[in-house]
Scaffold this active site. Structure first.
Site, PDB file in Angstrom:
ATOM      1  N   LYS A   1      47.661  42.249  44.713  1.00  0.00           N
ATOM      2  CA  LYS A   1      46.285  42.659  45.023  1.00  0.00           C
ATOM      3  C   LYS A   1      45.942  42.220  46.438  1.00  0.00           C
ATOM      4  CE  LYS A   1      44.758  42.452  40.208  1.00  0.00           C
ATOM      5  NZ  LYS A   1      44.146  41.662  39.153  1.00  0.00           N
TER       6      LYS A   1
ATOM      7  N   GLN B   1      41.164  36.097  37.775  1.00  0.00           N
ATOM      8  CA  GLN B   1      42.363  36.694  37.171  1.00  0.00           C
ATOM      9  C   GLN B   1      42.533  36.185  35.742  1.00  0.00           C
ATOM     10  OE1 GLN B   1      44.528  39.007  38.555  1.00  0.00           O
ATOM     11  NE2 GLN B   1      45.634  39.005  36.623  1.00  0.00           N
TER      12      GLN B   1
ATOM     13  N   ASP C   1      35.474  43.450  38.849  1.00  0.00           N
ATOM     14  CA  ASP C   1      36.180  43.950  37.660  1.00  0.00           C
ATOM     15  C   ASP C   1      35.221  44.570  36.644  1.00  0.00           C
ATOM     16  OD1 ASP C   1      38.931  43.715  37.850  1.00  0.00           O
ATOM     17  OD2 ASP C   1      38.933  41.585  37.360  1.00  0.00           O
TER      18      ASP C   1
END
Ligand code: NDP
Length: 282
Positions: free
Chosen positions: A48, A92, A115
């Site tokens: 990422k 994460q 997210d």
């Protein structure tokens, strides 16, 4: 049979974003919190970051070891929430087991929740209102299907997997697209019968070879979100690709399907949050 080429579409999205980001005086910034020692998570975070930097974004990774206290992460997120130079915050998953995932995720300001996992953004999705961000993997799946002009309206779609990061938000997005959605999971009885009724099957379980050719009707569309490793360490999905491809009308490969779409959508979400925070138009 047509392969739904996620890599190709992801590259197209990324090229478009690169041009837009190059024109900005200030660059979008993403902060990533890595609080687990799972090797796969470390690779995802590195990938990422690589993509974000390649596109001219700023990326900051905050890594913690297993002794980290929940308060330390909460304090960091509160600091990042206030920091005008940070546009997107990502925790994460999974986090170390002793950390309260819900509490940590919901400390992120919804407007920086890249997210789309906070209760605010999830609630907006459930009410078909406007979340600040849509979860990256479900967003990538819908974009890929639309790229190939696959109609969702009125289709019978089976989503296998009910996690908060893939299955549930995906089902809501599909419902908002007027699909008739069935959600399946590990307690679903007669998965084969459920799948045989589907125009589109989307599998997100991490169970190798769960979806076999005799479980799909002819010309069904099959999307494979799963990522597992074979004994030879090669990446594989949930679908028995070699056999299913002969019966499906469209199918995603693994790798090269939903994985690259997820990363492209993450950068797109970062860019869109940057625009929203700076009151700029798309
Ligand atoms: P979770 O482990 O959180 O959820 C898995 C889901 O699959 C659960 O709902 C579980 O059911 C269901 N399930 C497990 N076994 C079966 C079975 N035999 N039959 C039917 N349902 C089953 O995983 P995630 O949602 O986080 O991820 C799913 C997969 O997608 C993983 O392989 C992950 O690596 C991959 N992934 C890929 C991404 C990408 O970019 N391509 C992004 C995110 C994830 P129950 O709820 O009953 O336990």
């Amino acid at each position: 049979m047509t392969v739904l080429d996620g890599k190709k579409l992801a590259n197209k999205i990324i090229d478009g974003l690169k041009q837009k980001i190059q024109k900005l005086d200030i660059k979008p910034s993403i902060a990533v919190i890595l609080a687990n020692d799972n090797p796969a998570s470390k690779i995802y975070v590195k990938n990422k970051e690589k993509k974000a930097l390649e596109l001219g974004c700023n990326s900051y990774i905050y890594s913690f070891d297993e002794n980290v206290k929940e308060d330390e992460i909460i304090s960091l997120i509160e600091k990042l929430n206030k920091d005008k130079n940070i546009n997107a915050i990502l925790a994460q998953l999974p986090l170390f087991k002793h950390l309260d995932e819900q509490k940590i995720l919901n400390t992120i300001e919804p407007v920086k929740d890249v997210d789309g996992f906070t209760i605010y953004n999830t609630g907006c999705l459930a009410q078909n209102a406007k979340p600040y961000s849509i979860p990256c993997t479900p967003k990538g799946i819908i974009k890929l299907l639309k790229e190939y002009n696959i109609k969702l309206d009125g289709k019978n779609i089976v989503v296998i997997g009910r996690s908060n990061i893939v299955g549930k938000p995906l089902s809501l997005l599909l419902l908002n697209e007027n699909a008739t959605v069935t959600m399946a999971h590990s307690k679903t009885k007669n998965l084969k019968e459920v799948c045989l009724k589907a125009d589109i099957i989307i599998s997100a379980t991490g169970q190798k070879n769960l979806i076999k050719a005799d479980m799909i009707k002819k010309d069904a569309i099959v999307v494979d979100v799963g990522i597992s490793r074979n004994s030879d360490n090669k990446i594989t999905g949930d679908v028995d690709f070699e056999n299913v491809k002969n019966k499906a009308s469209y199918i995603t490969p693994v790798p090269g399907g939903i994985g690259p779409m997820t990363i492209a959508c993450l950068i797109e979400n970062t860019y869109e949050l940057f625009l929203k925070q700076n009151c700029l138009e798309k």
